[in-house]
Design a protein around this motif. Sequence first.
Motif, mmCIF file in Angstrom:
data_model
loop_
_atom_site.group_PDB
_atom_site.id
_atom_site.type_symbol
_atom_site.label_atom_id
_atom_site.label_comp_id
_atom_site.label_asym_id
_atom_site.label_seq_id
_atom_site.Cartn_x
_atom_site.Cartn_y
_atom_site.Cartn_z
ATOM 1 N N UNK A 17 -30.143 98.937 20.979
ATOM 2 C CA UNK A 17 -31.217 98.131 21.557
ATOM 3 C C UNK A 17 -31.827 97.220 20.493
ATOM 4 N N UNK A 18 -31.964 95.938 20.818
ATOM 5 C CA UNK A 18 -32.567 94.965 19.904
ATOM 6 C C UNK A 18 -33.946 94.518 20.371
ATOM 7 N N UNK A 19 -34.074 94.212 21.639
ATOM 8 C CA UNK A 19 -35.338 93.692 22.177
ATOM 9 C C UNK A 19 -35.581 94.323 23.542
ATOM 10 N N UNK A 20 -36.805 94.762 23.744
ATOM 11 C CA UNK A 20 -37.208 95.294 25.047
ATOM 12 C C UNK A 20 -38.530 94.670 25.441
ATOM 13 N N UNK A 21 -38.578 94.112 26.625
ATOM 14 C CA UNK A 21 -39.819 93.594 27.188
ATOM 15 C C UNK A 21 -40.196 94.495 28.355
ATOM 16 N N UNK A 22 -41.251 95.288 28.176
ATOM 17 C CA UNK A 22 -41.681 96.191 29.234
ATOM 18 C C UNK A 22 -42.344 95.382 30.351
ATOM 19 N N UNK A 23 -42.448 95.972 31.499
ATOM 20 C CA UNK A 23 -43.071 95.306 32.635
ATOM 21 C C UNK A 23 -42.128 95.262 33.803
ATOM 22 N N UNK A 24 -42.515 94.484 34.791
ATOM 23 C CA UNK A 24 -41.717 94.338 36.011
ATOM 24 C C UNK A 24 -41.271 92.901 36.162
ATOM 25 N N UNK A 25 -39.984 92.618 36.047
ATOM 26 C CA UNK A 25 -38.945 93.593 35.716
ATOM 27 C C UNK A 25 -38.876 93.824 34.207
ATOM 28 N N UNK A 197 -38.685 89.817 13.012
ATOM 29 C CA UNK A 197 -37.593 89.774 12.045
ATOM 30 C C UNK A 197 -37.398 91.103 11.333
ATOM 31 N N UNK A 198 -38.479 91.757 10.943
ATOM 32 C CA UNK A 198 -38.331 93.015 10.202
ATOM 33 C C UNK A 198 -37.598 94.085 11.012
ATOM 34 N N UNK A 199 -37.987 94.345 12.266
ATOM 35 C CA UNK A 199 -37.226 95.364 13.002
ATOM 36 C C UNK A 199 -35.776 94.978 13.231
ATOM 37 N N UNK A 200 -35.506 93.699 13.442
ATOM 38 C CA UNK A 200 -34.120 93.280 13.649
ATOM 39 C C UNK A 200 -33.308 93.440 12.369
ATOM 40 N N UNK A 201 -33.889 93.100 11.231
ATOM 41 C CA UNK A 201 -33.181 93.277 9.964
ATOM 42 C C UNK A 201 -32.936 94.756 9.689
ATOM 43 N N UNK A 202 -33.893 95.601 10.078
ATOM 44 C CA UNK A 202 -33.751 97.040 9.868
ATOM 45 C C UNK A 202 -32.782 97.689 10.840
ATOM 46 N N UNK A 203 -32.371 96.967 11.878
ATOM 47 C CA UNK A 203 -31.506 97.551 12.895
ATOM 48 C C UNK A 203 -32.266 98.283 13.983
ATOM 49 N N UNK A 204 -33.598 98.141 13.981
ATOM 50 C CA UNK A 204 -34.421 98.733 15.024
ATOM 51 C C UNK A 204 -34.577 97.788 16.193
ATOM 52 N N UNK A 205 -35.713 97.888 16.884
ATOM 53 C CA UNK A 205 -35.899 97.053 18.067
ATOM 54 C C UNK A 205 -37.296 96.454 18.107
#
Length: 241
Positions: A17-25, A197-205
């Motif tokens: 997982x790279x990016x998550x946008x919570x909500x509907x949808x 950028x930091x979470x993406x560089x770290x491999x997080x989300x």
Amino acid sequence: MESLDDVVARERRSQDLAVRAAGEPERTYTYHRFCTTAWKTGNFLRHLGVGDDVAVGVAADPVPQSLLAFFGTALLGGRTRFDPPRAWDGRAAVARSDAVAEYDLPAGGQRVGYGDDPADPATRYFEEEVWSENPSFPPVDRDPSTAALEDAERRYSHRELVDAASTAVEEFDLDADDAVAVRASLADPRTVVAGALAPLIAGGSVLFPGADAEGDVAVTPGGNGGDAPEPRTIALDAVSL
């Protein structure tokens, strides 16, 4: 990494997982989908005249489309300003379809709406146009000193942004297990650095949390974390840029 191109490089594609946008949808992007869509966004923006040293204004909405427009612009050698003034003299303005008409652009300027299909046929529809693009991008020999982001005060190069984000990864112990909730405005470049950028560089989300969702770390405007539910917080004042 030396440039934003490296953050969405082909070899970084995975099913994590790279990016998550919570909500509907709820919208989720794996690294494979996010990298590929960033390239497609760049290909689309190229048709609008975005290229070296061309400015694109992007609404600071906490949605994946904002990040994709930022990366797409950077891949072309252009620069993004989040939350630009309504009298925007850049090449394009990217915002929600019901808000993009608020931007006053120069002759030849392009409005791009996301979310709902724009009511004005002269406004380009982000989702439709990006979806139709070729899912590849030509190799780029990027000069890391190229400007990729600006605010009212100054411009920030690819190298400055990547270096600052890499520093944030180390200073705040971010890793591939961390979901970083963006609880500060993307209009502040430090939010872009620490929240995206930091979470993406770290491999997080990256998490755009909406009303209820929470991550492992929050990027917040203030030093005390405010009302962030996350157990760890990163205040903008602690981000070196």
